[in-house]
Structures are given as structure tokens and as C-alpha cells.
Write a protein that holds these residues in place. Structure first.
Motif, PDB file in Angstrom:
ATOM      1  N   LEU A 269       0.799  -1.264  -0.082  1.00 29.73           N
ATOM      2  CA  LEU A 269      -0.036  -0.116  -0.196  1.00 29.73           C
ATOM      3  C   LEU A 269       1.099   1.269  -0.020  1.00 29.73           C
ATOM      4  O   LEU A 269       2.080   1.386  -0.307  1.00 29.73           O
ATOM      5  N   ASP A 270       0.142   2.379   0.364  1.00 31.48           N
ATOM      6  CA  ASP A 270       0.988   3.716   0.141  1.00 31.48           C
ATOM      7  C   ASP A 270       2.125   3.900   1.068  1.00 31.48           C
ATOM      8  O   ASP A 270       3.123   4.937   1.277  1.00 31.48           O
ATOM      9  N   ASP A 271       2.298   3.190   2.103  1.00 30.71           N
ATOM     10  CA  ASP A 271       3.335   3.081   3.219  1.00 30.71           C
ATOM     11  C   ASP A 271       4.638   2.499   2.349  1.00 30.71           C
ATOM     12  O   ASP A 271       5.744   2.360   2.908  1.00 30.71           O
ATOM     13  N   ASN A 272       4.340   1.686   1.128  1.00 29.27           N
ATOM     14  CA  ASN A 272       5.395   1.063   0.421  1.00 29.27           C
ATOM     15  C   ASN A 272       6.093   0.112   1.238  1.00 29.27           C
ATOM     16  O   ASN A 272       7.297  -0.481   1.001  1.00 29.27           O
ATOM     17  N   LYS A 273       5.233  -0.701   2.047  1.00 32.36           N
ATOM     18  CA  LYS A 273       5.806  -1.904   2.866  1.00 32.36           C
ATOM     19  C   LYS A 273       5.021  -3.002   2.810  1.00 32.36           C
ATOM     20  O   LYS A 273       3.747  -2.893   2.455  1.00 32.36           O
ATOM     21  N   LEU A 274       5.700  -4.099   2.097  1.00 28.08           N
ATOM     22  CA  LEU A 274       5.006  -5.117   2.026  1.00 28.08           C
ATOM     23  C   LEU A 274       4.178  -5.752   3.361  1.00 28.08           C
ATOM     24  O   LEU A 274       4.591  -5.920   4.291  1.00 28.08           O
ATOM     25  N   GLN A 275       2.947  -6.066   2.825  1.00 33.13           N
ATOM     26  CA  GLN A 275       2.272  -6.398   4.210  1.00 33.13           C
ATOM     27  C   GLN A 275       1.348  -7.630   3.814  1.00 33.13           C
ATOM     28  O   GLN A 275       0.861  -7.931   2.649  1.00 33.13           O
ATOM     29  N   ARG A 276       0.792  -8.389   4.909  1.00 37.03           N
ATOM     30  CA  ARG A 276       0.058  -9.508   4.847  1.00 37.03           C
ATOM     31  C   ARG A 276      -1.379  -9.137   5.300  1.00 37.03           C
ATOM     32  O   ARG A 276      -1.620  -8.791   6.493  1.00 37.03           O
ATOM     33  N   PHE A 277      -2.399  -9.357   4.465  1.00 42.85           N
ATOM     34  CA  PHE A 277      -3.826  -9.266   4.928  1.00 42.85           C
ATOM     35  C   PHE A 277      -4.791 -10.354   5.052  1.00 42.85           C
ATOM     36  O   PHE A 277      -4.620 -11.172   3.965  1.00 42.85           O
ATOM     37  N   GLU A 278      -5.481 -10.674   6.042  1.00 41.58           N
ATOM     38  CA  GLU A 278      -6.380 -11.790   6.110  1.00 41.58           C
ATOM     39  C   GLU A 278      -7.658 -11.446   5.168  1.00 41.58           C
ATOM     40  O   GLU A 278      -8.270 -10.557   4.821  1.00 41.58           O
ATOM     41  N   ILE A 279      -7.904 -12.626   4.487  1.00 43.52           N
ATOM     42  CA  ILE A 279      -9.101 -12.772   3.429  1.00 43.52           C
ATOM     43  C   ILE A 279      -9.847 -14.135   3.874  1.00 43.52           C
ATOM     44  O   ILE A 279      -9.336 -14.756   4.658  1.00 43.52           O
ATOM     45  N   GLU A 280     -11.161 -14.209   3.475  1.00 41.12           N
ATOM     46  CA  GLU A 280     -11.809 -15.445   3.478  1.00 41.12           C
ATOM     47  C   GLU A 280     -12.119 -16.141   1.935  1.00 41.12           C
ATOM     48  O   GLU A 280     -12.272 -15.109   1.075  1.00 41.12           O
ATOM     49  N   ILE A 281     -11.748 -17.424   2.051  1.00 36.14           N
ATOM     50  CA  ILE A 281     -12.051 -17.878   0.457  1.00 36.14           C
ATOM     51  C   ILE A 281     -13.432 -18.615   0.648  1.00 36.14           C
ATOM     52  O   ILE A 281     -13.703 -19.387   1.431  1.00 36.14           O
ATOM     53  N   GLU A 282     -14.295 -17.948  -0.037  1.00 31.35           N
ATOM     54  CA  GLU A 282     -15.701 -18.522   0.050  1.00 31.35           C
ATOM     55  C   GLU A 282     -16.229 -19.448  -0.958  1.00 31.35           C
ATOM     56  O   GLU A 282     -17.123 -19.986  -0.525  1.00 31.35           O
ATOM     57  N   ARG A 283     -15.429 -19.520  -1.843  1.00 32.04           N
ATOM     58  CA  ARG A 283     -15.836 -20.377  -3.025  1.00 32.04           C
ATOM     59  C   ARG A 283     -14.592 -20.935  -3.668  1.00 32.04           C
ATOM     60  O   ARG A 283     -13.920 -20.157  -4.029  1.00 32.04           O
ATOM     61  N   ILE A 284     -14.642 -22.318  -3.953  1.00 33.44           N
ATOM     62  CA  ILE A 284     -13.701 -22.848  -4.719  1.00 33.44           C
ATOM     63  C   ILE A 284     -14.192 -23.618  -6.228  1.00 33.44           C
ATOM     64  O   ILE A 284     -15.164 -24.298  -5.818  1.00 33.44           O
ATOM     65  N   ASP A 285     -13.853 -23.204  -7.351  1.00 35.49           N
ATOM     66  CA  ASP A 285     -14.449 -23.877  -8.475  1.00 35.49           C
ATOM     67  C   ASP A 285     -13.382 -24.943  -9.003  1.00 35.49           C
ATOM     68  O   ASP A 285     -12.410 -24.151  -9.548  1.00 35.49           O
ATOM     69  N   HIS A 286     -13.274 -25.973  -8.781  1.00 32.62           N
ATOM     70  CA  HIS A 286     -12.290 -27.011  -9.179  1.00 32.62           C
ATOM     71  C   HIS A 286     -12.324 -27.099 -10.666  1.00 32.62           C
ATOM     72  O   HIS A 286     -13.505 -27.023 -11.330  1.00 32.62           O
ATOM     73  N   GLN A 287     -11.323 -26.989 -11.488  1.00 35.29           N
ATOM     74  CA  GLN A 287     -11.145 -26.706 -12.977  1.00 35.29           C
ATOM     75  C   GLN A 287     -10.270 -27.779 -13.519  1.00 35.29           C
ATOM     76  O   GLN A 287      -9.276 -28.026 -13.115  1.00 35.29           O
ATOM     77  N   LYS A 288     -10.714 -28.260 -14.612  1.00 38.23           N
ATOM     78  CA  LYS A 288      -9.685 -28.990 -15.462  1.00 38.23           C
ATOM     79  C   LYS A 288      -8.934 -28.170 -16.477  1.00 38.23           C
ATOM     80  O   LYS A 288      -8.189 -28.638 -17.261  1.00 38.23           O
TER      81      LYS A 288
END
Length: 353
Positions: A267-286
Motif C-alpha cells: 500500500l502507500d506506505d510502500n511496505k509489503l504487508q499480509r492481510f487476512e481474507i476468506e476463501i468463500e468458494r472454490i471452483d475446481h477446474q480442468k
């Protein structure tokens, strides 16, 4: 140029075959145990770095068509008349290759007559004959086309491979905003970028990372491919991640789980950061797709700063259970807290093809 491109209520969040390396056979202890295969999983340095992309387009891209007024007052569009379309790429004029927009006018005015164009249209190569028009305005012969040969934008690095010294970023193609065409790379570079500000995303209006990059600084690598599943090339020197002291194992789509995960971004502090997310759906693909997961930003720090996913975040790696499983590709225009992610295996497959 922004690397973002709106389509069907989504917007690209910016500008993989699972590969398992089989090690040598080793012998198990000889107490009635058989020899076994030792499998070494592929490891990558995760990205999250804000990067600039500077790219010369292979050929000259038609981004507009216009009428030309002749000396007798007639208005003619020779490009449309000959069958040219927005999104066509001019590769040659009368057998002479053209790489820059300026070269088109130079070659046409050297010929001063009918020209044969070699044109790439999506996957097809066409030969089109065209009669240029002598323009009243400046006395030059013209095709009636607006063309461009360069593009640039801001995005996010997805991974660096310490073995092959290659990289992948964005998770989607750089497209021309006027035509929607995937731009073919002639040559290009991945550059270090500095984020200047963040425009927060709102419902109906995607946000944006605004940044700058410097040509004078040492570039990160050379750009080789611009594809539907990311941009790829070779790094000029090793790329490190300040959040991880060693590379992470690649996760297959079968190892992806619903629930908590993380994205890495700058972001604008130019510092690499880790942010939490939630994986809500997974579409398995061929078959490859840049929409393998639906994710939602749950980290209050990121929501407060950007409102969720914004343009320029495309390519932000998705980490789950200490594995790189994918990258952010799109934001939902009507809900910037949500977006799509691509499985990392599709990016790695595209890089290797």
C-alpha cells in the motif's frame, strides 16, 4: 495505461499445471522396508511487491478509425473501407515490418500509393489491400487509423522462482483499454514501483493504486509473455520477500480450502504487508481460468485503507497453510470487498508453455 479492464460487472484488479519435481531415488533403512520415491515439491518466493510494467507492443495496434478529408472536400475512411477493425495489429506494410506508430506514416508516405498490410486479428493473420488518402489538412497520405505501440501500468508481483530465476505477475493479461485486445509483447521490463496514494473502492466504482516507477533505477527483469493468466519473464537478480525468509511450497487447487487465507500486497506506505481474507468458494477446474476462487477481504486494516480490492492489486499472491495457492485477479464492481482469484497452477502452466 491502466492494467485494469472492466468486463461483465467485474474489473481486473490491476495492470497452472501443478509442477512437482521428482527427486532421485533414495534407499530406506534396510529393515524390511522397500525403496521409495522422494518427491520434492516446487517452491516459490511469494510476491506482493508493487511493480511497474513497461511494454513495447509487437506490431502497431489500431485503437481507432477516422475519416480523412481530401483536397476536394470528400470525407473517406480508407481503413474501414478496406476492412480494418479496432484491435487489429499492423505487422507489415508492403513487406516492411513496422514496430512503432511513427513508422506507419513514414512507410505509407514513402510508398504514396496502394499498400498491402499484414495484419494480426486475434489468432488470425490477414493480408489487406488499402488505398491511402491524401489529407487536405497536412498533405500527408493516411490510412485513417489511430495506432499505438507502447503501454505501461502498475500491478503486483505474484512470485519469483529461485531455481529458474523467472517471475509471474498480475494473474491476467494486460489489455488495451480501448479495444480489449490482449497486447503481444515485443519487449518490456518489470520495474520497481512506489505507491503514491490509494483511491478507495466503493460500490459501483473500483478503487485504484496510484504509483510511479523510475526507468533510471535497476529494473527487476525482462518481460517475455503477456497472457490471459498473467505476465511472465526472467528476473535480472534474485527477488526477496521481507515477510518470508525462505520460499513457500506451491499448493494445488485440491489443497485449497474454504476459510481463512492471506494476500500479500503493498500500500502507500510502500511496505509489503499480509492481510487476512476468506476463501468463500472454490471452483475446481480442468481447464485454465482466471476465476478459480471467490475471496472476501476480512482484514479491517485493508478495508479501512482501500475499501477492499482495488486496481493495481492484481497479482497479489494468495497464501493458505503456508502454501502459495493463487493470485488476486478481479474485484467485484458492486462489492469491492470481494473478488476472484486464479489458481497458481494455471499461472505456472502458462509460464512454462
Amino acid at each position: 495505461m491502466k492494467s485494469a479492464f472492466k468486463k461483465g460487472g467485474l474489473i481486473f484488479a490491476g495492470l497452472l499445471l501443478t509442477i512437482i519435481l521428482v527427486g532421485q531415488l533414495t534407499e530406506a533403512p534396510q529393515n524390511d522396508a522397500a525403496s521409495v520415491d522422494v518427491v520434492s515439491e516446487r517452491v516459490l518466493v511469494p510476491g506482493g511487491h508493487s511493480v511497474g510494467v513497461r511494454m513495447d507492443v509487437k506490431g502497431v495496434l489500431i485503437v481507432g478509425l477516422e475519416e480523412i478529408e481530401t483536397a476536394d472536400g470528400e470525407r473517406i475512411n480508407p481503413g474501414i473501407k478496406a476492412g480494418l477493425q479496432i484491435g487489429d495489429m499492423i505487422l507489415e506494410i508492403n513487406g516492411t515490418k513496422v514496430y512503432k506508430a511513427s513508422e506507419v506514416q513514414e512507410v505509407v508516405n514513402e510508398i504514396r500509393g496502394d499498400v498491402n498490410l499484414k495484419v494480426k486479428r486475434k489468432e488470425d493473420t490477414l493480408n489487406i489491400r488499402l488505398t491511402p488518402v491524401l489529407a487536405k489538412e497536412d498533405g500527408l497520405y493516411k490510412l485513417g487509423v489511430w495506432v499505438k505501440d507502447k503501454t505501461a501500468g502498475i500491478g503486483t508481483l505474484t512470485y519469483y522462482d529461485p531455481v529458474s530465476q523467472s517471475f509471474g505477475a498480475l494473474g491476467h493479461a494486460i489489455v488495451d483499454p480501448e479495444t480489449g485486445s490482449v497486447l503481444s509483447v515485443d519487449k518490456g521490463q518489470l520495474l520497481q514501483a512506489q505507491v503514491q496514494s490509494i483511491q478507495e473502492g466503493e460500490v459501483g466504482t473500483p478503487g485504484e493504486i496510484r504509483g510511479v516507477f523510475y526507468e533510471a533505477e535497476s529494473p527487476l527483469g525482462g518481460l517475455e509473455k503477456n497472457t490471459s493468466y498473467g505476465i511472465f519473464g526472467n528476473a535480472y537478480h534474485p527477488i526477496e520477500n521481507t515477510l518470508y525468509d525462505k520460499p513457500l511450497v506451491v499448493g494445488t487447487q485440491d489443497q485449497v480450502e474454504k476459510g481463512k487465507a492471506y494476500i500479500l500486497t503493498t500500500l502507500d506506505d510502500n511496505k509489503l504487508q499480509r492481510f487476512e481474507i476468506e476463501i468463500e468458494r472454490i471452483d475446481h477446474q480442468k481447464e485454465p481460468s482466471d476465476k478459480g476462487m471467490i475471496i472476501q477481504v476480512t482484514d479491517e486494516r485493508l478495508l479501512e485503507k482501500s475499501g477492499g480490492i482495488v486496481q493495481g492489486m492484481s497479482g497479489s499472491p494468495i497464501i493458505q497453510n503456508d502454501r502459495i495457492i493463487g493470485a488476486v485477479t478481479h474485484v467485484f464492481v458492486n462489492n469491492p470487498q470481494k473478488g476472484y482469484g486464479i489458481f497458481i497452477e494455471w499461472m505456472l502452466q502458462e509460464a512454462a508453455s
